[in-house]
Design a protein around this motif. Structure first.
Motif, mmCIF file in Angstrom:
data_model
loop_
_atom_site.group_PDB
_atom_site.id
_atom_site.type_symbol
_atom_site.label_atom_id
_atom_site.label_comp_id
_atom_site.label_asym_id
_atom_site.label_seq_id
_atom_site.Cartn_x
_atom_site.Cartn_y
_atom_site.Cartn_z
ATOM 1 N N THR A 38 13.142 -13.779 -7.701
ATOM 2 C CA THR A 38 11.900 -13.437 -8.095
ATOM 3 C C THR A 38 11.396 -12.046 -7.492
ATOM 4 O OG1 THR A 38 10.850 -14.561 -6.217
ATOM 5 C CG2 THR A 38 10.707 -15.771 -8.581
ATOM 6 N N VAL A 39 12.401 -11.420 -7.162
ATOM 7 C CA VAL A 39 12.064 -10.071 -6.444
ATOM 8 C C VAL A 39 11.419 -9.088 -7.305
ATOM 9 C CG1 VAL A 39 14.229 -8.862 -7.190
ATOM 10 C CG2 VAL A 39 13.371 -8.528 -4.910
ATOM 11 N N GLN A 40 11.247 -9.074 -8.322
ATOM 12 C CA GLN A 40 10.771 -8.180 -9.376
ATOM 13 C C GLN A 40 9.202 -8.347 -8.903
ATOM 14 O OE1 GLN A 40 12.516 -10.795 -10.365
ATOM 15 N NE2 GLN A 40 11.288 -11.820 -11.979
ATOM 16 N N GLU A 41 8.641 -9.468 -8.621
ATOM 17 C CA GLU A 41 7.414 -9.752 -8.004
ATOM 18 C C GLU A 41 6.800 -8.674 -7.133
ATOM 19 O OE1 GLU A 41 5.169 -11.087 -9.891
ATOM 20 O OE2 GLU A 41 6.687 -12.089 -11.412
ATOM 21 N N ILE A 42 7.542 -8.371 -6.201
ATOM 22 C CA ILE A 42 7.459 -7.426 -5.109
ATOM 23 C C ILE A 42 6.586 -6.222 -5.981
ATOM 24 C CG2 ILE A 42 8.012 -5.873 -3.536
ATOM 25 C CD1 ILE A 42 10.318 -8.311 -2.750
ATOM 26 N N SER A 43 6.863 -5.808 -6.919
ATOM 27 C CA SER A 43 6.449 -4.471 -7.627
ATOM 28 C C SER A 43 4.992 -4.727 -8.127
ATOM 29 C CB SER A 43 7.277 -4.100 -8.797
ATOM 30 O OG SER A 43 7.136 -5.111 -9.898
ATOM 31 N N THR A 44 4.654 -5.919 -8.513
ATOM 32 C CA THR A 44 3.433 -6.565 -8.651
ATOM 33 C C THR A 44 2.412 -6.496 -7.298
ATOM 34 O OG1 THR A 44 4.204 -7.922 -10.358
ATOM 35 C CG2 THR A 44 1.870 -8.344 -9.654
ATOM 36 N N ILE A 45 2.882 -6.883 -6.291
ATOM 37 C CA ILE A 45 2.593 -7.021 -4.846
ATOM 38 C C ILE A 45 1.944 -5.674 -4.483
ATOM 39 C CG2 ILE A 45 2.549 -7.252 -2.644
ATOM 40 C CD1 ILE A 45 4.448 -10.010 -3.435
ATOM 41 N N ILE A 46 2.979 -4.567 -4.848
ATOM 42 C CA ILE A 46 2.464 -3.239 -4.477
ATOM 43 C C ILE A 46 1.742 -2.575 -5.433
ATOM 44 C CG2 ILE A 46 3.727 -0.830 -4.512
ATOM 45 C CD1 ILE A 46 6.378 -2.469 -3.314
ATOM 46 N N ARG A 47 1.894 -2.712 -6.521
ATOM 47 C CA ARG A 47 0.690 -2.234 -7.620
ATOM 48 C C ARG A 47 -0.474 -2.792 -7.312
ATOM 49 N NH1 ARG A 47 3.524 -3.672 -11.816
ATOM 50 N NH2 ARG A 47 2.194 -5.449 -12.365
ATOM 51 N N GLN A 48 -0.675 -3.966 -7.258
ATOM 52 C CA GLN A 48 -1.912 -4.351 -7.045
ATOM 53 C C GLN A 48 -2.660 -4.402 -5.519
ATOM 54 O OE1 GLN A 48 -2.097 -8.718 -7.912
ATOM 55 N NE2 GLN A 48 -1.935 -8.263 -10.153
ATOM 56 N N ARG A 49 -1.893 -3.689 -4.518
ATOM 57 C CA ARG A 49 -2.051 -3.505 -3.262
ATOM 58 C C ARG A 49 -2.570 -4.418 -2.469
ATOM 59 N NH1 ARG A 49 -2.378 2.273 -2.696
ATOM 60 N NH2 ARG A 49 -2.534 3.589 -4.894
ATOM 61 N N LEU A 50 -1.566 -5.593 -2.432
ATOM 62 C CA LEU A 50 -2.026 -6.758 -1.943
ATOM 63 C C LEU A 50 -1.684 -6.609 -0.204
ATOM 64 C CD1 LEU A 50 -1.123 -9.511 -4.566
ATOM 65 C CD2 LEU A 50 -3.485 -8.470 -3.759
ATOM 66 N N ASN A 51 -2.165 -7.352 0.634
ATOM 67 C CA ASN A 51 -1.994 -7.440 2.083
ATOM 68 C C ASN A 51 -0.981 -8.485 2.243
ATOM 69 O OD1 ASN A 51 -1.562 -6.746 4.556
ATOM 70 N ND2 ASN A 51 -3.928 -7.038 4.972
ATOM 71 N N MET A 52 0.242 -8.302 2.134
ATOM 72 C CA MET A 52 1.205 -9.576 2.177
ATOM 73 C C MET A 52 2.376 -8.876 3.125
ATOM 74 S SD MET A 52 2.036 -11.326 -1.332
ATOM 75 C CE MET A 52 2.951 -12.393 -0.568
ATOM 76 N N THR A 53 2.835 -10.029 4.045
ATOM 77 C CA THR A 53 4.075 -9.631 4.647
ATOM 78 C C THR A 53 4.992 -10.693 4.349
ATOM 79 O OG1 THR A 53 2.690 -9.181 6.703
ATOM 80 C CG2 THR A 53 4.850 -9.788 7.164
ATOM 81 N N ILE A 54 6.061 -10.399 3.968
ATOM 82 C CA ILE A 54 7.377 -11.085 3.626
ATOM 83 C C ILE A 54 8.317 -11.111 4.414
ATOM 84 C CG2 ILE A 54 8.926 -11.826 1.700
ATOM 85 C CD1 ILE A 54 7.033 -10.170 -0.150
ATOM 86 N N PHE A 55 8.789 -12.425 5.031
ATOM 87 C CA PHE A 55 9.995 -12.421 5.939
ATOM 88 C C PHE A 55 11.075 -13.072 5.157
ATOM 89 C CE2 PHE A 55 6.578 -12.621 8.992
ATOM 90 C CZ PHE A 55 6.744 -11.654 9.880
#
Length: 65
Positions: free
Chosen positions: A40-57
């Motif tokens: 599901t790595v493509q969902e990282i682009s959604t996180i960036i586009r929506q400017r969500l405050n997330m930290t992924i380890f």
């Protein structure tokens, strides 16, 4: 939480969306395995586009016994 492969990143994305509406300064934290993130790595682009405050380890220490 433990779910099937490919579930955690989209679930964290949904949680981050809901959390941002409640408190824009809060952060969602996801600890995920390297195999799961590949699905599901493509969902990282959604996180960036929506400017969500997330930290992924990303952990490479998960193994199947």
């Amino acid at each position: 939480m433990w779910f099937s492969i490919g579930h955690m990143l989209p679930a964290a994305l949904g949680a981050a969306n809901a959390q941002q509406e409640q408190d824009p300064h809060s952060r969602t934290i996801l600890i995920d395995g390297d195999g799961n993130i590949q699905v599901t790595v493509q969902e990282i682009s959604t996180i960036i586009r929506q400017r969500l405050n997330m930290t992924i380890f990303i952990s490479t220490a998960f193994t199947i016994i």
